[in-house]
Scaffold this active site. Structure first.
Site, PDB file in Angstrom:
ATOM      1  N   TYR A  50     -35.539  20.591  35.096  1.00 36.46           N
ATOM      2  CA  TYR A  50     -36.166  20.665  33.779  1.00 36.46           C
ATOM      3  C   TYR A  50     -37.576  21.252  33.902  1.00 36.46           C
ATOM      4  CZ  TYR A  50     -32.530  17.437  32.098  1.00 36.46           C
ATOM      5  OH  TYR A  50     -31.345  16.838  31.769  1.00 36.46           O
ATOM      6  N   GLY A 203     -29.608  18.267  17.771  1.00 40.95           N
ATOM      7  CA  GLY A 203     -30.410  18.373  16.562  1.00 40.95           C
ATOM      8  C   GLY A 203     -29.617  18.549  15.282  1.00 40.95           C
ATOM      9  N   PHE A 204     -28.352  18.928  15.404  1.00 39.28           N
ATOM     10  CA  PHE A 204     -27.549  19.179  14.207  1.00 39.28           C
ATOM     11  C   PHE A 204     -27.386  17.926  13.353  1.00 39.28           C
ATOM     12  CE2 PHE A 204     -25.466  22.299  11.936  1.00 39.28           C
ATOM     13  CZ  PHE A 204     -25.148  23.405  12.692  1.00 39.28           C
TER      14      PHE A 204
END
Length: 313
Positions: A50, A203-204
């Protein structure tokens, strides 16, 4: 803050954790992590890779998590991962693991890692070698608990036979329910904790994404099938139905989606990712949402298993 236990070896964490993948290594992110800890979040999830996703250096996100939590080490459970490479595919051999754990400890600035995951299963290395090496790290005091990420059921069973697996991390949400077929039943059988990432459908399921243009030009989600063309249109329609149901219940879409996920079992600890403390607080509101049998039926009606259009990667 509600607590949950991962695995049978007693790793207690907050019922919701915090995914830090998209956090930049800056003072604002440190503040968000500190405030999350202050309001009861104890589990923080990172990985050695990350940071590269945001054009940063390898291990950059681990550096953020480490410096944010180093002086409050006894209050936090820190999970990180190894095994994803851009050039060699997944890695799980003994030499790679020993090199990776030392690098992660250096980046984190810590003496040990609470929960250490193999990020992706390496088909070229027997899982017995991978888990055997990780078990040695437990003996050496470099890690406390062992985890797997996105591993299939047969690999999980073989791994658990070598050393107790504390947690499996895999994508799981209202629009990604593949784990219900084989993985979740196995985890229940073996007493392994489950840590869903992307519990809000990238996020949807927050209801904040209405059109493709809501995604910035550099947003990685633009490249996912579920955010493109007709798939996007179909998925937004279902997200709108979830938002409508949430409104009737007096909660947000995110809280409804997380409450549903938490209700799937007390061994489940979702780790929604965010860069904002207001979103952390909103997500924690899911712990107060009570779902009735009628609510579960309505959720199944408007967003049945497999409804999402497009592949999840």
């Amino acid at each position: 803050m509600q607590k949950r236990t991962l695995g049978r070896e007693g790793l207690e964490v907050s019922a919701l954790g915090l995914g830090t993948m998209m956090m930049p290594n800056n003072e604002e992110s440190v503040r968000v992590i500190h405030e999350a800890l202050d309001i009861g979040v104890t589990m923080f999830d990172t990985a050695d890779i990350y940071g590269e996703f945001a054009q940063q250096r390898f291990g950059e996100n681990e550096k953020l998590v480490g410096r944010a939590l180093k002086h409050r080490r006894d209050k936090a459970v820190i999970a990180t991962k190894f095994g994803v490479t851009h050039t060699q595919g997944p890695k799980g051999d003994r030499a790679y693991i020993k090199k990776s754990v030392d690098a992660s400890l250096y980046h984190l600035g810590l003496d040990y890692i609470d929960l250490y995951y193999q990020h992706r299963y390496d088909p070229n290395t027997p899982i017995e070698e991978t888990i055997g090496t990780m078990a040695d790290l437990v003996k050496d005091g470099k890690i406390r608990f062992i985890g797997l990420s996105e591993a299939p059921a047969d690999i999980i069973r073989r791994a658990h036979a070598i050393h107790p697996i504390t947690a499996v991390e895999t994508e799981y949400s209202l629009w990604s329910r593949e784990v219900e077929d084989e993985v979740l039943p196995l985890l229940k059988e073996l007493g392994i904790g489950f840590v869903p990432y992307s519990p809000l459908g990238r996020g949807f399921l927050t209801g904040q994404i209405k059109k493709f243009e809501d995604l910035t030009e550099d947003d990685y989600r633009r490249h996912y099938e579920r955010f493109q063309g007709d798939n996007f249109i179909k998925n937004v329609e279902v997200a709108a139905l979830i938002e409508e149901m949430a409104s009737k219940k007096g909660c947000t879409s995110a809280q409804l989606a997380l409450a549903w996920l938490l209700a799937q079992g007390d061994f489940i600890v979702p780790i929604p990712g965010t860069k904002r403390i207001d979103r952390v607080k909103d997500n924690l509101g899911a712990l107060q949402v009570q779902l009735t049998p009628a609510d579960f039926e309505e959720i199944e009606r408007i967003s049945p298993k497999g409804f999402a259009a497009g592949g999840r990667f």
